[in-house]
Write a protein that holds these residues in place. Structure first.
Motif, PDB file in Angstrom:
ATOM      1  N   LYS A 254       0.678  -1.159   0.037  1.00 58.40           N
ATOM      2  CA  LYS A 254       0.043   0.050   0.053  1.00 58.40           C
ATOM      3  C   LYS A 254       0.904   1.280   0.040  1.00 58.40           C
ATOM      4  CE  LYS A 254      -3.703   2.320   2.793  1.00 58.40           C
ATOM      5  NZ  LYS A 254      -4.500   2.110   3.747  1.00 58.40           N
TER       6      LYS A 254
ATOM      7  N   ARG B 130       2.573   1.590  -3.484  1.00 60.27           N
ATOM      8  CA  ARG B 130       1.722   2.242  -4.544  1.00 60.27           C
ATOM      9  C   ARG B 130       1.365   3.729  -4.299  1.00 60.27           C
ATOM     10  NH1 ARG B 130      -2.570  -3.004  -4.185  1.00 60.27           N
ATOM     11  NH2 ARG B 130      -1.599  -4.221  -5.740  1.00 60.27           N
ATOM     12  N   LEU B 131       1.493   4.249  -2.918  1.00 60.78           N
ATOM     13  CA  LEU B 131       0.884   5.509  -2.734  1.00 60.78           C
ATOM     14  C   LEU B 131       2.257   6.258  -3.120  1.00 60.78           C
ATOM     15  CD1 LEU B 131      -0.592   7.808  -1.120  1.00 60.78           C
ATOM     16  CD2 LEU B 131       0.771   7.229   0.894  1.00 60.78           C
ATOM     17  N   GLU B 132       3.447   5.870  -3.003  1.00 61.03           N
ATOM     18  CA  GLU B 132       4.628   6.523  -3.297  1.00 61.03           C
ATOM     19  C   GLU B 132       4.937   6.624  -4.845  1.00 61.03           C
ATOM     20  OE1 GLU B 132       8.047   4.907  -1.356  1.00 61.03           O
ATOM     21  OE2 GLU B 132       7.244   5.422   0.841  1.00 61.03           O
ATOM     22  N   ALA B 133       4.094   5.723  -5.585  1.00 58.86           N
ATOM     23  CA  ALA B 133       4.492   5.437  -7.036  1.00 58.86           C
ATOM     24  C   ALA B 133       3.573   6.253  -7.742  1.00 58.86           C
ATOM     25  CB  ALA B 133       4.241   3.789  -7.526  1.00 58.86           C
ATOM     26  N   SER B 134       2.382   6.695  -7.012  1.00 66.16           N
ATOM     27  CA  SER B 134       1.361   7.657  -7.562  1.00 66.16           C
ATOM     28  C   SER B 134       1.742   9.108  -7.448  1.00 66.16           C
ATOM     29  CB  SER B 134      -0.034   7.201  -7.019  1.00 66.16           C
ATOM     30  OG  SER B 134      -0.156   7.508  -5.659  1.00 66.16           O
ATOM     31  N   VAL B 135       2.580   9.423  -6.718  1.00 62.63           N
ATOM     32  CA  VAL B 135       3.017  11.109  -6.445  1.00 62.63           C
ATOM     33  C   VAL B 135       3.473  11.508  -7.553  1.00 62.63           C
ATOM     34  CG1 VAL B 135       4.862  12.373  -5.142  1.00 62.63           C
ATOM     35  CG2 VAL B 135       3.440  10.539  -3.780  1.00 62.63           C
ATOM     36  N   HIS B 136       3.008  12.411  -7.911  1.00 58.30           N
ATOM     37  CA  HIS B 136       3.457  13.315  -9.164  1.00 58.30           C
ATOM     38  C   HIS B 136       4.855  13.752  -9.099  1.00 58.30           C
ATOM     39  CE1 HIS B 136       3.609  15.875 -12.881  1.00 58.30           C
ATOM     40  NE2 HIS B 136       3.938  16.902 -11.831  1.00 58.30           N
TER      41      HIS B 136
END
Length: 72
Positions: free
Chosen positions: A19, A22-28
């Motif tokens: 989780k 995934r959160l870190e991968a979605s950061v612009h």
């Protein structure tokens, strides 16, 4: 039973890790050079409002040394 709880614990840890990843991968993200250029532009545009660069008028400075009182 302890083996089952250890497996559940490891599974919960792995789920939290996934989780978080995934959160870190979605950061612009932007390039450092672009961020530095934007920061420089911001600083130059707001330099006239910065009291560390322009100074504070003594009448507005709450930390000015107190005036001494002289009685004649």
């Amino acid at each position: 039973m302890s083996n089952n709880s250890a497996v559940n614990s490891n599974l919960a840890i792995a789920q939290r890790a996934v989780k978080q990843l995934r959160l870190e991968a979605s950061v612009h993200r932007i390039k450092v050079s672009q961020a530095a250029a934007e920061l420089k532009t911001f600083c130059l545009q707001n330099a006239h409002k910065d009291p560390l660069l322009t100074g504070v008028p003594s009448s507005d400075n709450p930390f000015r040394p107190p005036k001494s009182c002289v009685l004649l």
